[in-house]
Scaffold this active site. Structure first.
Site, PDB file in Angstrom:
ATOM      1  N   HIS A  94      35.519   2.197  16.435  1.00  0.00           N
ATOM      2  CA  HIS A  94      35.475   3.630  16.714  1.00  0.00           C
ATOM      3  C   HIS A  94      34.011   4.070  16.772  1.00  0.00           C
ATOM      4  CE1 HIS A  94      39.802   4.783  15.917  1.00  0.00           C
ATOM      5  NE2 HIS A  94      39.760   3.532  15.477  1.00  0.00           N
ATOM      6  N   LEU A  95      33.799   5.262  17.277  1.00  0.00           N
ATOM      7  CA  LEU A  95      32.448   5.823  17.267  1.00  0.00           C
ATOM      8  C   LEU A  95      31.987   6.026  15.822  1.00  0.00           C
ATOM      9  CD1 LEU A  95      32.943   8.536  20.024  1.00  0.00           C
ATOM     10  CD2 LEU A  95      31.776   6.339  20.291  1.00  0.00           C
TER      11      LEU A  95
END
Length: 215
Positions: A94-95
């Protein structure tokens, strides 16, 4: 009759690398390259997977491995992979430097453009070298490179690259020790015994199971 038996024994050059179950009457250990179906998983000859219940669990334990990402799990020859070993692939990323780590775009309904001009982080292919032993319930994180001859202790979580002929354990995995002095490791890496033909390996199995690194 004794002479024929002797000749048959001399002509044996190890198990058939193209068989699924190399141990007679035992279906919980397989030569892995003959089992995997995913084209993004590559496995070398003689690498085996041992599972307490069903060898088909292997691909189930390669997590977040999505076709549209395209990352590969590459495993060399003569590796030993224990039951419940898990490979986490890049689809789990994920970011981490954005305001939110939430994957808005995948849900659509007005969120489709959340990732326009951006991309989720990727650490590339996960690569396991040759003659690597990965112990029970170890977890290998995305993009990790494990060198030839390394050993990963049971229940370890490997978050960074492992040098050749190094023993790693813990969570996160840390170097416990090198298996041999540097000069001997260099000789083994130059030898690449796993690339030799079955006849050479058969002739040298006693040395391969010994402690002396030949000059």
């Amino acid at each position: 009759m004794q002479w024929r038996n002797f000749v048959e024994k001399k002509n044996m050059q190890g198990p058939d690398r193209n068989t699924l179950f190399p141990l007679p009457h035992y279906d919980r250990l397989c030569f892995l390259k003959n089992l995997v179906k995913n084209p993004n998983i590559e496995v070398g000859d003689y690498t085996y997977y041992d599972d307490f219940s069903d060898v088909h669990n292997f691909e189930k334990n390669v997590k977040y491995h999505f076709d549209f990402i395209g990352d590969k799990l590459i495993i060399g020859k003569f590796c030993m992979i224990a039951s419940d070993v898990t490979f986490i692939m890049n689809g789990a990323n994920h970011l981490s430097d954005a305001v939110s780590s939430y994957p808005f775009a995948i849900f659509g309904n007005g969120w489709e453009k959340a990732m326009d001009g951006k991309s989720y982080p990727s650490k590339g292919n996960t690569v396991v070298g040759n003659d690597v032993w990965i112990g029970y319930r170890a977890t290998i994180m995305p993009g990790v490179q494990i060198g030839d001859g390394a050993i990963i202790a049971a229940n370890s979580t490997v978050t960074k690259d492992v040098p050749p002929y190094t023993i790693v354990g813990g969570n996160p995995g840390r170097v416990i020790r090198r298996r041999f002095p540097d000069a001997q490791i260099e000789k083994l890496l130059q030898l690449k015994w796993w690339d030799r033909d079955p006849e050479w390996i058969t002739a040298n199995v006693e040395w391969l199971t010994g402690k002396e690194v030949k000059e």
